[in-house]
Motif scaffolding. Structure first.
Motif, mmCIF file in Angstrom:
data_model
loop_
_atom_site.group_PDB
_atom_site.id
_atom_site.type_symbol
_atom_site.label_atom_id
_atom_site.label_comp_id
_atom_site.label_asym_id
_atom_site.label_seq_id
_atom_site.Cartn_x
_atom_site.Cartn_y
_atom_site.Cartn_z
ATOM 1 N N THR A 99 0.817 -1.221 0.000
ATOM 2 C CA THR A 99 0.000 0.000 0.000
ATOM 3 C C THR A 99 0.849 1.269 0.000
ATOM 4 O O THR A 99 0.317 2.361 -0.158
ATOM 5 C CB THR A 99 -0.926 0.021 1.221
ATOM 6 O OG1 THR A 99 -0.131 -0.056 2.416
ATOM 7 C CG2 THR A 99 -1.893 -1.165 1.198
ATOM 8 N N ASP A 100 2.156 1.136 0.157
ATOM 9 C CA ASP A 100 3.059 2.280 0.177
ATOM 10 C C ASP A 100 3.243 2.833 -1.239
ATOM 11 O O ASP A 100 3.394 2.064 -2.194
ATOM 12 C CB ASP A 100 4.407 1.854 0.747
ATOM 13 C CG ASP A 100 5.326 3.030 1.026
ATOM 14 O OD1 ASP A 100 5.815 3.633 0.047
ATOM 15 O OD2 ASP A 100 5.565 3.335 2.209
ATOM 16 N N PRO A 101 3.239 4.148 -1.414
ATOM 17 C CA PRO A 101 3.430 4.733 -2.756
ATOM 18 C C PRO A 101 4.750 4.320 -3.413
ATOM 19 O O PRO A 101 4.869 4.348 -4.636
ATOM 20 C CB PRO A 101 3.395 6.245 -2.493
ATOM 21 C CG PRO A 101 2.642 6.409 -1.215
ATOM 22 C CD PRO A 101 2.967 5.198 -0.400
ATOM 23 N N GLY A 102 5.722 3.920 -2.604
ATOM 24 C CA GLY A 102 7.016 3.545 -3.161
ATOM 25 C C GLY A 102 7.147 2.081 -3.509
ATOM 26 O O GLY A 102 8.227 1.621 -3.907
ATOM 27 N N TYR A 103 6.035 1.331 -3.395
ATOM 28 C CA TYR A 103 6.093 -0.125 -3.600
ATOM 29 C C TYR A 103 6.552 -0.489 -5.014
ATOM 30 O O TYR A 103 7.502 -1.257 -5.196
ATOM 31 C CB TYR A 103 4.714 -0.726 -3.317
ATOM 32 C CG TYR A 103 4.615 -2.211 -3.579
ATOM 33 C CD1 TYR A 103 5.263 -3.128 -2.761
ATOM 34 C CD2 TYR A 103 3.832 -2.692 -4.636
ATOM 35 C CE1 TYR A 103 5.146 -4.498 -2.989
ATOM 36 C CE2 TYR A 103 3.709 -4.056 -4.871
ATOM 37 C CZ TYR A 103 4.368 -4.956 -4.048
ATOM 38 O OH TYR A 103 4.261 -6.299 -4.283
ATOM 39 N N ALA A 104 5.882 0.058 -6.020
ATOM 40 C CA ALA A 104 6.213 -0.292 -7.407
ATOM 41 C C ALA A 104 7.652 0.095 -7.740
ATOM 42 O O ALA A 104 8.386 -0.676 -8.388
ATOM 43 C CB ALA A 104 5.241 0.388 -8.369
ATOM 44 N N GLY A 105 8.062 1.274 -7.300
ATOM 45 C CA GLY A 105 9.427 1.713 -7.566
ATOM 46 C C GLY A 105 10.454 0.805 -6.916
ATOM 47 O O GLY A 105 11.517 0.538 -7.494
ATOM 48 N N ALA A 106 10.143 0.312 -5.707
ATOM 49 C CA ALA A 106 11.064 -0.596 -5.022
ATOM 50 C C ALA A 106 11.177 -1.918 -5.767
ATOM 51 O O ALA A 106 12.281 -2.484 -5.885
ATOM 52 C CB ALA A 106 10.596 -0.828 -3.592
ATOM 53 N N LEU A 107 10.068 -2.433 -6.278
ATOM 54 C CA LEU A 107 10.122 -3.651 -7.088
ATOM 55 C C LEU A 107 11.005 -3.446 -8.315
ATOM 56 O O LEU A 107 11.814 -4.311 -8.678
ATOM 57 C CB LEU A 107 8.710 -4.062 -7.527
ATOM 58 C CG LEU A 107 7.803 -4.699 -6.473
ATOM 59 C CD1 LEU A 107 6.399 -4.899 -7.046
ATOM 60 C CD2 LEU A 107 8.360 -6.041 -6.000
ATOM 61 N N ARG A 108 10.847 -2.302 -8.960
ATOM 62 C CA ARG A 108 11.657 -2.011 -10.148
ATOM 63 C C ARG A 108 13.144 -1.930 -9.780
ATOM 64 O O ARG A 108 14.003 -2.461 -10.509
ATOM 65 C CB ARG A 108 11.194 -0.704 -10.790
ATOM 66 C CG ARG A 108 11.999 -0.313 -12.035
ATOM 67 C CD ARG A 108 11.532 1.038 -12.593
ATOM 68 N NE ARG A 108 12.411 1.477 -13.674
ATOM 69 C CZ ARG A 108 12.257 1.153 -14.949
ATOM 70 N NH1 ARG A 108 11.255 0.381 -15.310
ATOM 71 N NH2 ARG A 108 13.100 1.609 -15.862
ATOM 72 N N ASP A 109 13.455 -1.292 -8.656
ATOM 73 C CA ASP A 109 14.849 -1.165 -8.238
ATOM 74 C C ASP A 109 15.478 -2.542 -8.009
ATOM 75 O O ASP A 109 16.609 -2.799 -8.437
ATOM 76 C CB ASP A 109 14.954 -0.332 -6.958
ATOM 77 C CG ASP A 109 14.665 1.146 -7.195
ATOM 78 O OD1 ASP A 109 14.671 1.567 -8.371
ATOM 79 O OD2 ASP A 109 14.411 1.858 -6.206
ATOM 80 N N VAL A 110 14.742 -3.424 -7.332
ATOM 81 C CA VAL A 110 15.263 -4.776 -7.091
ATOM 82 C C VAL A 110 15.430 -5.528 -8.408
ATOM 83 O O VAL A 110 16.442 -6.212 -8.632
ATOM 84 C CB VAL A 110 14.342 -5.554 -6.138
ATOM 85 C CG1 VAL A 110 14.798 -7.017 -6.016
ATOM 86 C CG2 VAL A 110 14.309 -4.906 -4.762
ATOM 87 N N ALA A 111 14.438 -5.390 -9.282
ATOM 88 C CA ALA A 111 14.509 -6.084 -10.569
ATOM 89 C C ALA A 111 15.726 -5.644 -11.374
ATOM 90 O O ALA A 111 16.413 -6.462 -11.998
ATOM 91 C CB ALA A 111 13.225 -5.843 -11.358
ATOM 92 N N LEU A 112 16.012 -4.335 -11.362
ATOM 93 C CA LEU A 112 17.172 -3.831 -12.097
ATOM 94 C C LEU A 112 18.486 -4.263 -11.431
ATOM 95 O O LEU A 112 19.435 -4.673 -12.109
ATOM 96 C CB LEU A 112 17.104 -2.301 -12.178
ATOM 97 C CG LEU A 112 16.028 -1.723 -13.108
ATOM 98 C CD1 LEU A 112 15.905 -0.221 -12.908
ATOM 99 C CD2 LEU A 112 16.352 -2.038 -14.572
ATOM 100 N N ARG A 113 18.522 -4.182 -10.114
ATOM 101 C CA ARG A 113 19.742 -4.514 -9.385
ATOM 102 C C ARG A 113 20.101 -5.991 -9.539
ATOM 103 O O ARG A 113 21.271 -6.349 -9.651
ATOM 104 C CB ARG A 113 19.563 -4.167 -7.911
ATOM 105 C CG ARG A 113 20.838 -4.205 -7.078
ATOM 106 C CD ARG A 113 20.545 -3.881 -5.617
ATOM 107 N NE ARG A 113 19.522 -2.844 -5.472
ATOM 108 C CZ ARG A 113 18.848 -2.621 -4.361
ATOM 109 N NH1 ARG A 113 19.068 -3.382 -3.298
ATOM 110 N NH2 ARG A 113 17.948 -1.662 -4.291
ATOM 111 N N GLU A 114 19.084 -6.866 -9.535
ATOM 112 C CA GLU A 114 19.327 -8.299 -9.566
ATOM 113 C C GLU A 114 19.252 -8.886 -10.977
ATOM 114 O O GLU A 114 19.453 -10.083 -11.155
ATOM 115 C CB GLU A 114 18.315 -9.022 -8.663
ATOM 116 C CG GLU A 114 18.414 -8.661 -7.192
ATOM 117 C CD GLU A 114 19.660 -9.258 -6.534
ATOM 118 O OE1 GLU A 114 20.360 -10.062 -7.194
ATOM 119 O OE2 GLU A 114 19.925 -8.913 -5.368
ATOM 120 N N GLY A 115 18.954 -8.056 -11.978
ATOM 121 C CA GLY A 115 18.838 -8.565 -13.345
ATOM 122 C C GLY A 115 17.685 -9.539 -13.506
ATOM 123 O O GLY A 115 17.821 -10.597 -14.137
#
Length: 430
Positions: A99-115
């Protein structure tokens, strides 16, 4: 009330402390077993969310066995999930609550960091829609095995799901969308038929309240409706109560075709899963997902009435815990990542799954102990695996005790420990 809640917490912590030496011995012996699951490197990285839940562990193990690299994510509240210590998990990240506004962005950050190549959401009820909304920042980074926002919102809403299924000519119980208690007084209850009220938004505590409403109890109908928080912003569904056997299904779908399918007998609180063959239910599911043309994970609840007709009660657009039945299936991972000619189902050799702490509690507190002993003897624990024993120990002796302690320190209360989902069932919970 606060003292009673604290006493329950202390009692639960004490019981877990008593069983710790037994669990430690089991895990210690398992760690001495040098057998390992060989992983064939494939170059694919799969991100799995919902790290506190057994179904996430089940999928992580399936992807690992198939040679994929697994990244597990979960919110900070559950950072001490025992599953992060699984041999199947290559990386673990804490992200904001869905429910946090930063949820989607955090998923994207992990996806980019981990390939990450593929994201498989294992959503809690509170996360399904947010995972769908996250696709707009993930689709250019990795594949997402989840429906789009419009589809998921329709499926997650019990009334719009019923409307969509009925428009396809598929059977659902009679229903009405309720936005004020007065609509209950105005509803013309058909003689001889009973109805129940269910909140459309997730209701972790009240979801098992099946108070029957009928034409014989008009005053109680309205009184009960007024005791609920029904409004335009918090709608409910008035649904006909159909007596019969309940069933639940899990389906993984690609472009409207089932690639994974399971069906089990069910109940209001289901923590035992054994595959059953119900062709009429599978046909219902195949027709619905085919006409919808969706990709994702769709779980349905059904009732089979005394005349043999099946009615879909609701759809949950997320992974079902019945996925634990695929613990010995070598093709589960591929069925998530590619479109198959035929859906994979649990193997004929797979045992029914359960959670041993739920079974022990029932054994101690419920009659028919021989039946419970037979379930334990003939089934298998959904968390424990000889080649990967740490999650079993740490769920019961780190994850759950930590949640109990946090709840006590906050002066909270809880109604049940759910070892399957890895949480305390509490008001306002996820």
């Amino acid at each position: 009330m606060q003292f009673a809640a604290l006493a329950r917490t202390v009692g639960a912590l004490g019981a877990l402390a008593v069983t710790m030496p037994v669990d430690l011995a089991v895990v210690g012996l398992s760690l001495l077993d040098r057998r390992r699951v060989a992983a064939r490197p494939s170059g694919r990285t799969v991100m799995v969310s919902g790290g506190k839940m057994t179904k996430s562990l089940s999928l992580a193990r399936a992807f690992h066995r198939a040679g994929h690299r697994v990244v597990l994510v979960e919110s900070a509240k559950y950072r001490l999930t025992g599953h992060r210590f699984s041999r199947a998990v290559d990386a673990f990240h804490c992200i904001p609550d869905p429910t946090d506004p930063g949820y989607a962005g955090a998923l994207r950050d992990v996806a980019l960091r981990e390939g990450v190549d593929v994201f498989v959401p294992v959503a809690s009820p509170a996360a399904s829609v947010h995972d769908a909304d996250a696709r707009h920042v993930l689709d250019d980074v990795c594949e997402v095995v989840h429906g789009d926002s419009e589809i998921v919102r329709m499926l997650d809403d019990k009334s719009t799901f019923s409307e969509t299924a009925a428009a396809m000519g598929l059977s659902v119980p009679d229903w009405r969308r309720i936005t004020s208690p007065e609509q209950i007084a105005e509803f013309d209850f058909p003689p001889g038929r009973e109805y129940i009220l269910k909140r459309i938004a997730y209701n972790p505590v009240g979801r098992m309240d099946l108070t029957r409403l009928s034409d014989r109890t008009p005053e109680r109908n309205l009184e009960f409706a007024r005791s609920l928080d029904i409004s335009e912003d918090d709608p409910w569904i008035l649904q006909e109560f159909v007596s019969g056997q309940e069933y639940c299904t899990h389906g993984t779908v690609r472009d409207g075709a089932l690639t994974v399918y399971a069906c089990c007998e069910s109940s209001a609180f289901q923590v035992n899963y054994a595959m059953v063959d119900k062709p009429e239910i599978r046909s219902w599911v195949e027709r619905f997902v085919g006409e919808l043309g969706v990709t994702g994970q769709l779980s349905f609840d059904f009732i089979e009435s005394s005349d043999g007709r099946v009615y879909a009660i609701e759809c949950n657009p997320r992974t079902h815990s019945a996925i634990t039945m695929f613990y010995d299936h070598d093709e589960l991972a591929n069925a998530y990542l590619a479109k198959n000619d035929e859906a994979v189902v649990p193997t004929p050799e797979s045992k029914p799954t359960y959670w041993i702490y739920h079974e022990v509690w029932r054994l101690l507190t419920q009659p028919n102990r021989s039946h419970r002993l037979r379930i334990i003897r003939e089934g298998t624990d959904a968390i424990y695996a000889r080649w990967d024993p740490l999650p079993y120990f740490l769920v019961h002796h780190l994850q759950i005790p930590t949640l109990l302690l946090k709840n006590a320190l906050a002066g909270g209360s809880w109604s049940r420990i759910d070892f399957n989902i890895g949480k305390l069932v509490e008001l306002g919970g996820d």
